[in-house]
Design a protein around this motif. Sequence first.
Motif, PDB file in Angstrom:
ATOM      1  N   GLU A   1      25.368  56.909 -65.795  1.00 39.53           N
ATOM      2  CA  GLU A   1      25.916  58.258 -65.753  1.00 39.53           C
ATOM      3  C   GLU A   1      24.826  59.265 -66.105  1.00 39.53           C
ATOM      4  O   GLU A   1      24.102  59.093 -67.084  1.00 39.53           O
ATOM      5  CB  GLU A   1      27.090  58.379 -66.739  1.00 39.53           C
ATOM      6  CG  GLU A   1      27.785  59.719 -66.676  1.00 39.53           C
ATOM      7  CD  GLU A   1      28.995  59.785 -67.600  1.00 39.53           C
ATOM      8  OE1 GLU A   1      29.213  58.835 -68.365  1.00 39.53           O
ATOM      9  OE2 GLU A   1      29.705  60.801 -67.536  1.00 39.53           O
TER      10      GLU A   1
ATOM     11  N   PRO B   1      31.895  66.859 -79.424  1.00 39.49           N
ATOM     12  CA  PRO B   1      30.978  66.166 -78.513  1.00 39.49           C
ATOM     13  C   PRO B   1      30.099  67.163 -77.771  1.00 39.49           C
ATOM     14  O   PRO B   1      30.614  68.074 -77.124  1.00 39.49           O
ATOM     15  CB  PRO B   1      31.912  65.435 -77.536  1.00 39.49           C
ATOM     16  CG  PRO B   1      33.285  65.591 -78.072  1.00 39.49           C
ATOM     17  CD  PRO B   1      33.294  66.750 -78.995  1.00 39.49           C
TER      18      PRO B   1
ATOM     19  N   ASN C   1      22.756  50.734 -75.880  1.00 37.88           N
ATOM     20  CA  ASN C   1      22.188  51.704 -74.952  1.00 37.88           C
ATOM     21  C   ASN C   1      21.470  52.844 -75.665  1.00 37.88           C
ATOM     22  O   ASN C   1      20.464  53.342 -75.169  1.00 37.88           O
ATOM     23  CB  ASN C   1      23.296  52.303 -74.072  1.00 37.88           C
ATOM     24  CG  ASN C   1      23.988  51.249 -73.245  1.00 37.88           C
ATOM     25  OD1 ASN C   1      23.339  50.422 -72.613  1.00 37.88           O
ATOM     26  ND2 ASN C   1      25.305  51.248 -73.270  1.00 37.88           N
ATOM     27  N   CYS C   2      22.007  53.272 -76.790  1.00 39.07           N
ATOM     28  CA  CYS C   2      21.541  54.507 -77.408  1.00 39.07           C
ATOM     29  C   CYS C   2      20.799  54.305 -78.731  1.00 39.07           C
ATOM     30  O   CYS C   2      20.328  55.281 -79.309  1.00 39.07           O
ATOM     31  CB  CYS C   2      22.713  55.453 -77.647  1.00 39.07           C
ATOM     32  SG  CYS C   2      23.659  55.808 -76.176  1.00 39.07           S
TER      33      CYS C   2
ATOM     34  N   ALA D   1      31.311  58.833 -78.600  1.00 37.55           N
ATOM     35  CA  ALA D   1      30.652  60.144 -78.585  1.00 37.55           C
ATOM     36  C   ALA D   1      29.257  60.071 -77.970  1.00 37.55           C
ATOM     37  O   ALA D   1      28.483  61.009 -78.082  1.00 37.55           O
ATOM     38  CB  ALA D   1      30.563  60.701 -80.002  1.00 37.55           C
ATOM     39  N   GLY D   2      28.944  58.957 -77.345  1.00 43.53           N
ATOM     40  CA  GLY D   2      27.617  58.817 -76.752  1.00 43.53           C
ATOM     41  C   GLY D   2      27.713  58.381 -75.307  1.00 43.53           C
ATOM     42  O   GLY D   2      28.225  59.115 -74.472  1.00 43.53           O
ATOM     43  N   CYS D   3      27.279  57.150 -75.043  1.00 44.66           N
ATOM     44  CA  CYS D   3      27.229  56.676 -73.659  1.00 44.66           C
ATOM     45  C   CYS D   3      28.586  56.205 -73.162  1.00 44.66           C
ATOM     46  O   CYS D   3      28.734  55.891 -71.987  1.00 44.66           O
ATOM     47  CB  CYS D   3      26.207  55.553 -73.533  1.00 44.66           C
ATOM     48  SG  CYS D   3      26.588  54.119 -74.570  1.00 44.66           S
ATOM     49  N   ARG D   4      29.581  56.127 -74.033  1.00 42.53           N
ATOM     50  CA  ARG D   4      30.957  55.767 -73.687  1.00 42.53           C
ATOM     51  C   ARG D   4      31.071  54.331 -73.170  1.00 42.53           C
ATOM     52  O   ARG D   4      32.007  54.009 -72.452  1.00 42.53           O
ATOM     53  CB  ARG D   4      31.537  56.736 -72.655  1.00 42.53           C
ATOM     54  CG  ARG D   4      31.476  58.171 -73.126  1.00 42.53           C
ATOM     55  CD  ARG D   4      32.294  59.065 -72.266  1.00 42.53           C
ATOM     56  NE  ARG D   4      31.799  59.090 -70.889  1.00 42.53           N
ATOM     57  CZ  ARG D   4      32.445  59.661 -69.898  1.00 42.53           C
ATOM     58  NH1 ARG D   4      33.602  60.228 -70.116  1.00 42.53           N
ATOM     59  NH2 ARG D   4      31.943  59.659 -68.687  1.00 42.53           N
ATOM     60  N   LYS D   5      30.100  53.490 -73.498  1.00 43.52           N
ATOM     61  CA  LYS D   5      30.150  52.099 -73.038  1.00 43.52           C
ATOM     62  C   LYS D   5      30.654  51.190 -74.159  1.00 43.52           C
ATOM     63  O   LYS D   5      30.370  51.419 -75.338  1.00 43.52           O
ATOM     64  CB  LYS D   5      28.750  51.642 -72.609  1.00 43.52           C
ATOM     65  CG  LYS D   5      28.215  52.374 -71.402  1.00 43.52           C
ATOM     66  CD  LYS D   5      29.021  52.071 -70.173  1.00 43.52           C
ATOM     67  CE  LYS D   5      28.483  52.821 -68.960  1.00 43.52           C
ATOM     68  NZ  LYS D   5      29.409  52.763 -67.830  1.00 43.52           N
TER      69      LYS D   5
ATOM     70  N   TRP E   1      19.961  61.859 -69.044  1.00 38.06           N
ATOM     71  CA  TRP E   1      20.581  60.536 -69.168  1.00 38.06           C
ATOM     72  C   TRP E   1      21.797  60.642 -70.078  1.00 38.06           C
ATOM     73  O   TRP E   1      21.704  61.065 -71.223  1.00 38.06           O
ATOM     74  CB  TRP E   1      19.560  59.563 -69.749  1.00 38.06           C
ATOM     75  CG  TRP E   1      20.001  58.123 -69.800  1.00 38.06           C
ATOM     76  CD1 TRP E   1      19.752  57.176 -68.852  1.00 38.06           C
ATOM     77  CD2 TRP E   1      20.707  57.452 -70.858  1.00 38.06           C
ATOM     78  NE1 TRP E   1      20.281  55.968 -69.255  1.00 38.06           N
ATOM     79  CE2 TRP E   1      20.875  56.099 -70.469  1.00 38.06           C
ATOM     80  CE3 TRP E   1      21.230  57.865 -72.085  1.00 38.06           C
ATOM     81  CZ2 TRP E   1      21.525  55.166 -71.270  1.00 38.06           C
ATOM     82  CZ3 TRP E   1      21.887  56.936 -72.887  1.00 38.06           C
ATOM     83  CH2 TRP E   1      22.028  55.604 -72.476  1.00 38.06           C
ATOM     84  N   ILE E   2      22.964  60.268 -69.550  1.00 40.48           N
ATOM     85  CA  ILE E   2      24.190  60.296 -70.339  1.00 40.48           C
ATOM     86  C   ILE E   2      24.575  58.880 -70.751  1.00 40.48           C
ATOM     87  O   ILE E   2      24.970  58.625 -71.881  1.00 40.48           O
ATOM     88  CB  ILE E   2      25.342  60.929 -69.527  1.00 40.48           C
ATOM     89  CG1 ILE E   2      24.946  62.299 -68.994  1.00 40.48           C
ATOM     90  CG2 ILE E   2      26.621  60.990 -70.353  1.00 40.48           C
ATOM     91  CD1 ILE E   2      24.832  63.373 -70.029  1.00 40.48           C
ATOM     92  N   GLY E   3      24.486  57.978 -69.821  1.00 40.79           N
ATOM     93  CA  GLY E   3      24.795  56.577 -70.058  1.00 40.79           C
ATOM     94  C   GLY E   3      24.037  55.741 -69.048  1.00 40.79           C
ATOM     95  O   GLY E   3      23.352  56.286 -68.183  1.00 40.79           O
ATOM     96  N   PRO E   4      24.168  54.413 -69.125  1.00 35.45           N
ATOM     97  CA  PRO E   4      23.402  53.550 -68.240  1.00 35.45           C
ATOM     98  C   PRO E   4      23.632  53.837 -66.752  1.00 35.45           C
ATOM     99  O   PRO E   4      22.742  53.599 -65.941  1.00 35.45           O
ATOM    100  CB  PRO E   4      23.898  52.151 -68.593  1.00 35.45           C
ATOM    101  CG  PRO E   4      24.441  52.266 -69.964  1.00 35.45           C
ATOM    102  CD  PRO E   4      24.987  53.662 -70.086  1.00 35.45           C
TER     103      PRO E   4
ATOM    104  N   VAL F   1      23.392  62.510 -76.045  1.00 31.82           N
ATOM    105  CA  VAL F   1      24.814  62.806 -76.173  1.00 31.82           C
ATOM    106  C   VAL F   1      25.196  62.461 -77.598  1.00 31.82           C
ATOM    107  O   VAL F   1      24.964  61.352 -78.054  1.00 31.82           O
ATOM    108  CB  VAL F   1      25.649  61.941 -75.209  1.00 31.82           C
ATOM    109  CG1 VAL F   1      27.091  62.417 -75.191  1.00 31.82           C
ATOM    110  CG2 VAL F   1      25.055  61.954 -73.826  1.00 31.82           C
ATOM    111  N   THR F   2      25.744  63.417 -78.314  1.00 31.98           N
ATOM    112  CA  THR F   2      26.083  63.150 -79.704  1.00 31.98           C
ATOM    113  C   THR F   2      27.183  64.111 -80.140  1.00 31.98           C
ATOM    114  O   THR F   2      27.853  64.714 -79.300  1.00 31.98           O
ATOM    115  CB  THR F   2      24.832  63.270 -80.603  1.00 31.98           C
ATOM    116  OG1 THR F   2      25.160  62.889 -81.921  1.00 31.98           O
ATOM    117  CG2 THR F   2      24.282  64.677 -80.602  1.00 31.98           C
ATOM    118  N   SER F   3      27.396  64.215 -81.430  1.00 31.53           N
ATOM    119  CA  SER F   3      28.403  65.135 -81.959  1.00 31.53           C
ATOM    120  C   SER F   3      27.735  66.203 -82.801  1.00 31.53           C
ATOM    121  O   SER F   3      26.814  65.916 -83.557  1.00 31.53           O
ATOM    122  CB  SER F   3      29.403  64.373 -82.838  1.00 31.53           C
ATOM    123  OG  SER F   3      29.976  63.322 -82.111  1.00 31.53           O
TER     124      SER F   3
ATOM    125  N   HIS G   1      17.824  55.773 -72.570  1.00 27.99           N
ATOM    126  CA  HIS G   1      18.363  56.681 -73.581  1.00 27.99           C
ATOM    127  C   HIS G   1      17.444  57.871 -73.839  1.00 27.99           C
ATOM    128  O   HIS G   1      16.239  57.696 -73.983  1.00 27.99           O
ATOM    129  CB  HIS G   1      18.574  55.906 -74.894  1.00 27.99           C
ATOM    130  CG  HIS G   1      18.957  56.769 -76.042  1.00 27.99           C
ATOM    131  ND1 HIS G   1      18.155  56.935 -77.146  1.00 27.99           N
ATOM    132  CD2 HIS G   1      20.037  57.542 -76.240  1.00 27.99           C
ATOM    133  CE1 HIS G   1      18.738  57.758 -77.992  1.00 27.99           C
ATOM    134  NE2 HIS G   1      19.891  58.142 -77.470  1.00 27.99           N
TER     135      HIS G   1
END
Lengths: 227, 104
Positions: free
Chosen positions: A100, A187, B8-9, B61-65, A95-98, A180-182, A82
Amino acid sequence: MAETIAELTVPAGASALRRSPAAQLAEAFEAASAATAAAGAQRAVAVREIPFLVQLGLRAVPGSQGAAAVEAALGAPLPTGHAGTTAGGGFTVLWIGPDEFLAVGDESPENFTSDRGPAEAARVASALGEAGARTPGGVVDLSANRTTFELTGPGARLVLEKGVSFDLHPRAFAVGQAIVTSLDHVPVLVWKTGEDAFRVLPRASFADHVGRWLIDAMREFAAPEVP
Amino acid sequence: MLLITCPNCGPRDETEFHYGGQAHVAYPENPSELNDAEWAKYLFYRENTKGLFAERWVHTAGCRKWFNALRDTVTYEFKSVYTGAAPAAPAGTASATSTNGGQQ
């Protein structure tokens, strides 16, 4: 309209016919930035759009063969967790996701040509192998997906804190981190590139709204601070 | 505002998440052999637990998991979060989620 476009500063290497998602706000950005600077250096903040940055969407499970292939083609390791970013090969990988990631090109002139994104995506994707025998993973050109706003100056964090719920204080958000947030329910990616420098990456369709939101949020800093 | 810890976040505002209903609702092994009532039960019947409840959340709105969370429906307190790949709710909680008139 043609005159308006011609007046805008186009990055070296970019086609003069390309129009960035927030090009119409360039003058308003300059005026808003100048107004905060005129009110004092303590809370000054400058905003500008960095248009046309090359962006590659990467999908790969870290540690897998696909991730290794992407890392080798890109010239940068993938971030491990993260908010992590890594740099190399002219890209910074966010880093966007685990599984992605988003590789953002630097501001060198050759990165602003309109075919740079597709070309880089094809080059990195070819490392995953030929169709039919492809290593699991994905590389997509997302250069037109998001535009980049850059906020610099002592007031940059104050402006963003009005719309981002994530803790942007240096104790929680270090230089080089990206999340990644709002921002005001939009987004976005928020990327801290320096002590007083943040990049905000909204999708192109939100660029106008986010740009105007930033200008509005900066208005407070164009006046003396109320004790 | 709830502060939800995404596996994750880390801690993020509730507004970044969406709720996905009861967790651990297994897909029927032989869906074609179910009658309408059983299929409806699988699709629509959910626990209405007062107390600890295992549920699905997605960090939109974050890692989409997607992940699972164990939440107290009385106090709204999140007792734990875990990913789908992890073992199901900690021992003892499975009974806690079905003490309130479960379907079985």
